[in-house]
Design a protein around this motif. Structure first.
Motif, mmCIF file in Angstrom:
data_model
loop_
_atom_site.group_PDB
_atom_site.id
_atom_site.type_symbol
_atom_site.label_atom_id
_atom_site.label_comp_id
_atom_site.label_asym_id
_atom_site.label_seq_id
_atom_site.Cartn_x
_atom_site.Cartn_y
_atom_site.Cartn_z
ATOM 1 N N GLN A 1 0.842 -1.295 0.092
ATOM 2 C CA GLN A 1 -0.036 -0.125 -0.015
ATOM 3 C C GLN A 1 0.869 1.308 0.015
ATOM 4 N N ASN A 2 1.987 1.158 0.956
ATOM 5 C CA ASN A 2 2.577 2.426 0.887
ATOM 6 C C ASN A 2 3.295 2.986 -0.303
ATOM 7 N N GLU A 3 3.904 1.801 -0.692
ATOM 8 C CA GLU A 3 4.866 2.027 -2.038
ATOM 9 C C GLU A 3 3.691 2.391 -3.212
ATOM 10 N N SER A 4 2.841 1.766 -3.278
ATOM 11 C CA SER A 4 1.746 1.878 -4.347
ATOM 12 C C SER A 4 1.572 3.462 -4.468
ATOM 13 N N ILE A 5 1.209 4.075 -3.223
ATOM 14 C CA ILE A 5 0.893 5.567 -3.040
ATOM 15 C C ILE A 5 2.118 6.296 -3.510
#
Length: 348
Positions: free
Chosen positions: A171-175
Motif C-alpha cells: 500500500q505505502n509504495e503504491s501510493i
C-alpha cells in the motif's frame, strides 16, 4: 527457484508482459475512435504491428511499458541492495526515489531503443510536470501534481509493486510511486487498490475475490470514487461495448482519466474469455488504447499466467527478455531471503 513458486513465476511474468502486450497492441490505434477502428478491424486488431499516429516500431514500448520498466528496475535495485557487498544500504533505499530516478533517465534520453539525450515522443502532461519538479527537488513526496490532475499515468506503471512488495509495504509504495507525478487521491488509491488485486491474483484468488480485496483497500483509504469505479467495472459489458461502441448509458470514455482506465480493467479481468480476446476488445473500444490495454493487460496476465499470452505477441516485445531476466532475479533473491529468515528463526 523451487517448483512451489511456478504459479507465482507464471503470473508475475504474465502481469508484466501483459502490460507490454496491451501497450504494444494498443499503440497502433491510439487516439482513434471506436467508429474508425470497427471499420478497419471489424473483429479487432489481433496482431502487434506497430505504426499508429506516432509510427511505433513493431512491439516497441510506449511510455506505459517504459515507466513500468522504471519501477521494475527500482525493485531489482532494492533487492540487490540487501546483498553482501552492496554499496547501497537497504535501510536508506527509497523505492519511490529509485523509480523516479529511472523515470527521469527515461525523460532525458538515457534509455534503451532511443538516441542518447532525446526526449520521449509520448509523455503525459502530469508526468512531464512531475518529473520536472522531481529533477529540481529530488524529493518524490513533493514533486507530484496535486488535486485535479487525475490522469492514468501512474496507474499504467504501478504493477511491479503489486508483484514484489509484501504486506503493508504494498500500500505505502503504491501510493509513494504514484505521488512523484500523480498525487491526486483518485490516482494514489487507484494504484493501491489495483495492486491489491494484482497480488491477490498472483496468490491464486479468483478474479471476483481479487476485486473484492481491491474494493476493501479503496474503502480503507477513504476514496469513494475509486470504489464506485470498481463497482461500475463489475457490471460493464465489455464485449457488447467493443461490438456496438461506447454509447448510450454505458459509462466508458476513451480519455486518459484514471478511473475510466480502472473501470475498464476491472471489466476485462471479470470477462472470462481468453487473454487475447479480452485484450483485443479493450483496445477495440478506442481512445487511449495503449494505456487502457496496458492496465487491463496487467490484470489479465496476473489472472492467466504467461502461458496463456499468445507467443506470437510475446516474441515481438521490445523488453521481453529483460523483463523475464529481471523478474527471475527479483524472485530468486526474495526466495533466498525467505529461506534465510526461516533458518535464522529455527536457530533462535
Amino acid at each position: 527457484m523451487s517448483s512451489s513458486n511456478d504459479l507465482r513465476i507464471s503470473r508475475t511474468l504474465g502481469a508484466l508482459l501483459g502490460v507490454h502486450c496491451g501497450d504494444s497492441l494498443g499503440a497502433t490505434l491510439e487516439f482513434k475512435p471506436w467508429s474508425q477502428i470497427i471499420r478497419q478491424y471489424p473483429n479487432g486488431l489481433r496482431e502487434i504491428v506497430g505504426g499508429g499516429i506516432l509510427n511505433w516500431p513493431i512491439g516497441h514500448a510506449t511510455d506505459d511499458t517504459d515507466l513500468t520498466r522504471a519501477v521494475l528496475l527500482a525493485y531489482r535495485d532494492y533487492e540487490e541492495s540487501k546483498q553482501p557487498g552492496s554499496k547501497q544500504l537497504v535501510e536508506e533505499f527509497n523505492i519511490a526515489k529509485a523509480a523516479a530516478e529511472y523515470a527521469l533517465k527515461w525523460n532525458e534520453g538515457d534509455w534503451p531503443g532511443r538516441k542518447k539525450h532525446t526526449r520521449p515522443i509520448d509523455i503525459g502532461n502530469t508526468t512531464r510536470i512531475g518529473l520536472q519538479h522531481y529533477k529540481r527537488l529530488k524529493n518524490p513526496e513533493k514533486s507530484g501534481v496535486g488535486v485535479g490532475s487525475a490522469g492514468n499515468g501512474s496507474l499504467m506503471r504501478c504493477i511491479p509493486t503489486g508483484l514484489f512488495a509484501p504486506g503493508e509495504r504494498r500500500q505505502n509504495e503504491s501510493i509513494a510511486i504514484s505521488e512523484f507525478t500523480h498525487n491526486d487521491l483518485r490516482c494514489t488509491v487507484a494504484c493501491a487498490a489495483y495492486n491489491e488485486i494484482v497480488a491477490a491474483l498472483v496468490n491464486d484468488k479468483t478474479p471476483q475475490e481479487a476485486v473484492e480485496i481491491g474494493k476493501v483497500k479503496a474503502d480503507d483509504l477513504g476514496c469513494a470514487k475509486v470504489i464506485d469505479a470498481i463497482k461500475e467495472g463489475e457490471t460493464l459489458p465489455l464485449a457488447k461495448i467493443a461490438n456496438e461502441g461506447p454509447r448510450g448509458d454505458i459509462t466508458v470514455r476513451a480519455s486518459g482519466y484514471v478511473l475510466n482506465s480502472l473501470r475498464l480493467s476491472i471489466a476485462a479481468l471479470l470477462d472470462l474469455r481468453s487473454f487475447e480476446d479480452v485484450l483485443v476488445d479493450v483496445v477495440r473500444i478506442g481512445g487511449d488504447t495503449d494505456t487502457n490495454g496496458a492496465i487491463a493487460g496487467g490484470l489479465l496476465g496476473a489472472r492467466d499466467g504467461i502461458e496463456n499470452i499468445p507467443e506470437r505477441w510475446l516474441e515481438k516485445l521490445q523488453f521481453r527478455k529483460e523483463f523475464e531476466n529481471v523478474t527471475m532475479r527479483i524472485l530468486q533473491l526474495q526466495e533466498d531471503e525467505g529461506k534465510l529468515l526461516v533458518r535464522l528463526d529455527k536457530e533462535d
